[in-house]
Design a protein around this motif. Structure first.
Motif, short mmCIF file in Angstrom:
data_model
loop_
_atom_site.label_atom_id
_atom_site.label_comp_id
_atom_site.label_asym_id
_atom_site.label_seq_id
_atom_site.Cartn_x
_atom_site.Cartn_y
_atom_site.Cartn_z
N SER A 372 0.82 -1.21 0.00
CA SER A 372 0.00 0.00 0.00
C SER A 372 0.86 1.26 0.00
O SER A 372 1.31 1.72 1.04
N THR A 373 1.07 1.83 -1.17
CA THR A 373 1.75 3.13 -1.21
C THR A 373 0.80 4.23 -0.73
O THR A 373 1.25 5.32 -0.34
N GLN A 374 -0.51 3.96 -0.76
CA GLN A 374 -1.47 4.93 -0.19
C GLN A 374 -1.17 5.14 1.28
O GLN A 374 -1.12 6.29 1.76
N THR A 376 1.65 4.56 2.79
CA THR A 376 2.96 5.20 2.87
C THR A 376 2.85 6.71 2.72
O THR A 376 3.41 7.49 3.50
N LYS A 377 2.12 7.14 1.71
CA LYS A 377 1.98 8.57 1.45
C LYS A 377 1.25 9.27 2.58
O LYS A 377 1.61 10.39 2.98
N TYR A 392 11.49 4.21 5.98
CA TYR A 392 10.15 3.64 5.98
C TYR A 392 10.31 2.14 5.83
O TYR A 392 11.00 1.65 4.93
N SER A 433 6.04 -4.99 -5.69
CA SER A 433 5.58 -4.11 -4.61
C SER A 433 6.75 -3.42 -3.93
O SER A 433 6.65 -2.23 -3.58
N LYS A 436 7.76 -0.44 -6.06
CA LYS A 436 6.85 0.70 -5.90
C LYS A 436 7.12 1.43 -4.58
O LYS A 436 7.12 2.67 -4.53
N GLN A 437 7.33 0.66 -3.52
CA GLN A 437 7.60 1.28 -2.23
C GLN A 437 8.94 2.02 -2.24
O GLN A 437 9.07 3.10 -1.63
N THR A 440 8.42 5.29 -3.90
CA THR A 440 7.66 6.20 -3.04
C THR A 440 8.53 6.74 -1.92
O THR A 440 8.53 7.95 -1.63
N LEU A 448 14.13 2.88 2.17
CA LEU A 448 13.22 1.75 2.32
C LEU A 448 13.99 0.61 2.99
O LEU A 448 15.02 0.17 2.50
N THR A 569 -2.99 10.87 -1.34
CA THR A 569 -3.06 9.69 -0.48
C THR A 569 -4.16 8.71 -0.86
O THR A 569 -4.39 7.74 -0.18
#
Length: 819
Positions: A372-374, A376-377, A392, A433, A436-437, A440, A448, A569
């Protein structure tokens, strides 16, 4: 010296200061782990922990208080958990090893040392060989089943000099210059020989454990510190060196910070500390100050607020959600939870920075779901939190898909599911995934890292260790192909942009709760542990590749000025397929005592003053696996505002003919002056009152153990039994209750339709305790029901399973005061 005394406050101060004599003296470049890209998670401290971290087996034992199946008679305890009185014919028992594979710890004679006077006995695979005052010799032998189980019993103890400070120590010792290898005698040492029996307070750690740990650059102490579902708030309630054991159930177990810091020093490994979710600022400040003074100054410290605050099975998730909603951080409950987690994390970082007078050696960590990058943001952008965050952390777990794994009939099919791109948590999709993280995290100027990771073959629906597909999971974890998957995961992690990888977890037995151990037991040969071989092989072939990895000062990125798009987000849905269970050692998730997560229950209807409704479920909020949580008063005009409600479900005497006959709930809250209790009852025939004693008519019985000792008999100090009669509204004390003195206790009974509500105000001064967040109480609520005159027809209870609470406080339920 003044600061050290302030922090420790223990009769073991001198012994623990001697720990420093074993701290390694090599330069930083001489350690195995200096350039390692890997960290490891510790295990929970329990009697079946196959990582066996401590020399003294008593420190991993089951607390005497918890070992009720091994106990007999009436037992009283001191504040460290040692029995001070045992009734004649009784016993206090504990398990100090359980289900350990043969070879985990050495077979042979062990020395049992103790202070005080009394009689010890032993059971299972432990047999007494020799007895002397203050010293027994026992034989530990796993026998034909190749599994070690051992128990210890206190059969009698002198109340004036009770048995205590029991230590269970292995044969042999170490050479003073090499804590990584156990030796049989002084003849194997060129220098000083330190026998376990004489020097356990210095040695502390199992040499086999140190040997395993030495290759990891970072040690994440989340499990060993016992923070999961732990509501600890006050500094005075932290884990103590003096405790009988550091093991036990959730919320009880946990190693003292002194021991964790010393382990990091011995191994020259950066410690990763997760702060308890409800800990006060004072708690966090004192913890940070202790670490600053006592940790090797060439080490960095990873600091994190709680663990998996996003995970709905944990009470820490309910806590941050509640806090976020109280502060109105977002109209969406999950977004509010993530934002409070972000906000509190920054506050925790600030306290540590004050203690360290800067942040050169601090790695400030926030964490979330890998898918979930949502999330994260949201976490990193809220109030500019990314500016105060260095890393993170996510948990890249590989398993494929749970339903597909259940259909597998061979190990090869297990690996097909784990690697097939059509499954959301297959190896290729997990690496996507991660990428993507990483992108982000980079956009926020943070690294990361992985707080956990590895395989995640577990089926929480299974009821036994041998139920399908568990045996296939065990075989897969022992198969060389699993080593290949780990190698590919780590290579994909590095290539995608990940940095430190903290694997899950230290050696542990494979069971229905998962096969998370990197080995199955601490001394397992490397050749039998493909996951361990793959990870160590990767670490040696891939020395840490990021700036600042091997030094004691963090190299930070410059922080960007974020665009509106970067701070968006709602870019993707939350990954509903992610594992929502923390790998729990020895306990089935989500709530081992059958409790209901707060997210899955409805609130009681607010329109009725009566608490009980047969159409609504209670809003029960449990912590630590089975303790009710009582929150502080928010509104002095409505002291029960927002209080959780708990339903009475057990019939322990007579008969209750369903909820149409009798139903009841209770609520409570507290402030510095009083404990407030409200009991709501629905009764089809209330106010039957023709008996000479109140408990034979309609009545409410409230049981309180105000200091939470929950001994097997009333202590005549703060164990109370109140009986509230519906007939005349009067209150009586049970015959074993002490008087409450002249302090005024207020109570009121009001009728509502087909029931009644009892409200009670109990001053803490009458209960003879000083309340604070995290304080534990024993409590139970019983309702007596008489429908037709004469003796009562039945009794309904919250926790007790037998009608003996009037003389046995150990039957009370557990309650913890919250914020």
């Amino acid at each position: 010296m003044t600061k050290v005394h302030h922090f420790w406050g223990s009769r073991l101060v001198l012994a623990c200061m001697l720990l420093l004599g074993l701290t390694a003296t090599q330069s930083a470049g001489a350690f195995y782990n200096t350039t390692s890209a890997l960290g490891t998670n510790t295990n929970e401290i329990m009697d079946d922990d196959a990582s066996a971290p401590f020399i003294d087996l008593m420190k991993m034992s089951l607390p005497f208080r918890e070992a009720r199946q091994l106990n007999k008679g009436n037992i009283q305890y001191d504040r460290f958990g040692w029995p001070t009185r045992i009734s004649e014919g009784g016993q206090a028992g504990t398990r100090f090893v359980s289900k350990l594979p043969a070879g985990t710890i050495p077979r042979g004679p062990y020395i049992v040392l103790y202070d005080g006077e009394g009689k010890l006995d032993y059971g299972n695979d432990a047999t007494l060989m020799e007895h002397m005052p203050g010293r027994d010799t026992i034989m530990l032998d796993p026998g034909k089943d190749n599994e070690l189980n051992a128990t210890l019993f206190i059969k009698a103890t002198n109340p004036g000099n009770h048995l205590r400070n029991i230590r269970i120590l292995p044969p042999g010792g170490i050479c003073s210059g090499n804590p990584f290898q156990r030796v049989a005698s002084a003849g194997q040492c060129r220098g000083d020989y330190l026998a376990f029996e004489q020097h356990s307070g210095k040695i502390i750690f199992n040499p086999d454990y140190l040997t395993y740990m030495k290759d990891f650059r970072v040690i994440r102490f989340m499990n060993m510190s016992g923070i999961t579902r732990n509501p600890v708030y006050a500094w005075e309630d932290r884990a103590s060196i003096d405790q009988q054991t550091w093991g036990g159930a959730e919320g009880i177990r946990g190693a003292p910070m002194e021991v964790m810091v010393e382990l990091a020093n011995r191994l020259h490994a950066d410690p990763w500390f997760s702060m308890p979710h409800a800990a006060s600022n004072d708690f966090i400040r004192r913890f940070a100050e202790y670490v600053k003074v006592n940790l090797d100054p060439t080490l960095k410290v990873y600091v994190e607020y709680t663990n998996e605050a996003w995970n709905g099975i944990f009470t820490q998730h309910a806590y941050v959600k509640q806090k976020g909603q109280q502060l109105r951080l977002d109209t969406d409950a999950n977004q509010a939870a993530w934002k409070y987690y972000s906000k509190r994390s920054v506050e925790v970082f600030g306290i540590w920075e004050q203690a360290y007078r800067g942040n050169d050696r601090l790695v400030r960590v926030m964490s979330g779901l890998v898918g979930s990058t949502q999330m994260t943001k949201t976490i990193l952008s809220f109030e500019g939190a990314y500016r105060y965050t260095d890393a993170y952390a996510v948990a890249p777990y590989v398993y494929g898909d749970t339903d597909a794994l259940r259909k597998a009939r061979s190990v090869s099919q297990i690996f097909q599911v784990m690697t097939d791109p059509k499954y959301p948590h297959s190896l290729p999709n997990e690496i996507k995934s991660i990428g993507k993280q990483a992108d982000t995290a980079k956009s926020f100027g943070v690294d990361l890292i992985a707080y956990e990771g590895g395989q995640h073959l577990v089926d929480w629906n299974t009821k036994s260790d041998n139920q399908h597909p568990n045996n296939l999971f065990y075989q897969a974890n022992r198969h060389p192909q699993m080593g290949v998957i780990y190698k590919r995961l780590l290579e994909g992690w590095k290539q995608a942009g990940g940095k430190l990888f903290v694997q899950y977890t230290s050696p542990r037995i494979y069971r229905k709760y998962g096969s998370f151990g990197i080995k199955e037991y601490i001394t397992q040969p490397d050749a039998q542990a493909p996951k361990y071989q793959a990870m160590i092989g990767f670490a040696r072939a891939n020395q840490c590749w990021w700036d600042g990895c091997s030094g004691n000062v963090l190299v930070r990125h410059s922080k960007p000025v974020l665009s509106l798009e970067a701070m968006k987000t709602q870019s993707e849905p939350l990954d509903a397929t992610a594992p929502m269970y923390e790998p729990i050692h020895g306990e089935p998730p989500p709530f081992p005592m059958g409790n209901i997560p707060p997210e899955q229950v409805a609130s009681a209807a607010p329109t009725e003053r009566i608490l009980v409704s047969m159409q609504n479920s209670p809003n029960e909020q449990y912590v630590m696996g089975g303790n009710a949580s009582i929150r502080q008063v928010r509104d002095r005009h409505d002291v029960f505002q927002g209080a959780a409600s708990y339903q009475l479900r057990s019939v322990v005497n007579g008969k209750i003919d369903g909820t149409h006959d009798l139903a009841a709930m209770w609520q409570a809250s507290w402030d510095q002056q009083n404990l407030y209790l409200r009991v709501g009852v629905e009764d089809d025939r209330p106010e039957i009152s023709d008996s000479s004693v109140p408990w034979e008519d309609d009545a409410v019985e409230v049981y309180l153990d105000a200091d939470g000792s929950r001994n097997a008999q009333y202590d005549q100090r703060n164990d109370f039994h109140f009986i509230f009669s519906l007939k005349d509204g009067k209150v009586a004390l049970g015959k074993n209750s002490p008087p409450v003195g002249s302090v005024q206790m207020n109570h009121n009974v009001s009728r509502t339709g087909n029931g009644y509500v009892l409200e009670v105000t109990l001053p803490w001064s009458a209960l003879r305790v000083n309340p604070r967040p995290g304080h534990r109480l024993g409590l139970d609520v019983h309702v007596d029901d008489d429908d037709d005159g004469g003796d009562r027809d039945g009794k309904l209870t919250w926790k007790a399973q037998q009608d003996e609470s009037w003389r046995n406080p150990s039957l009370f339920g557990g309650v913890i005061l919250g914020e």
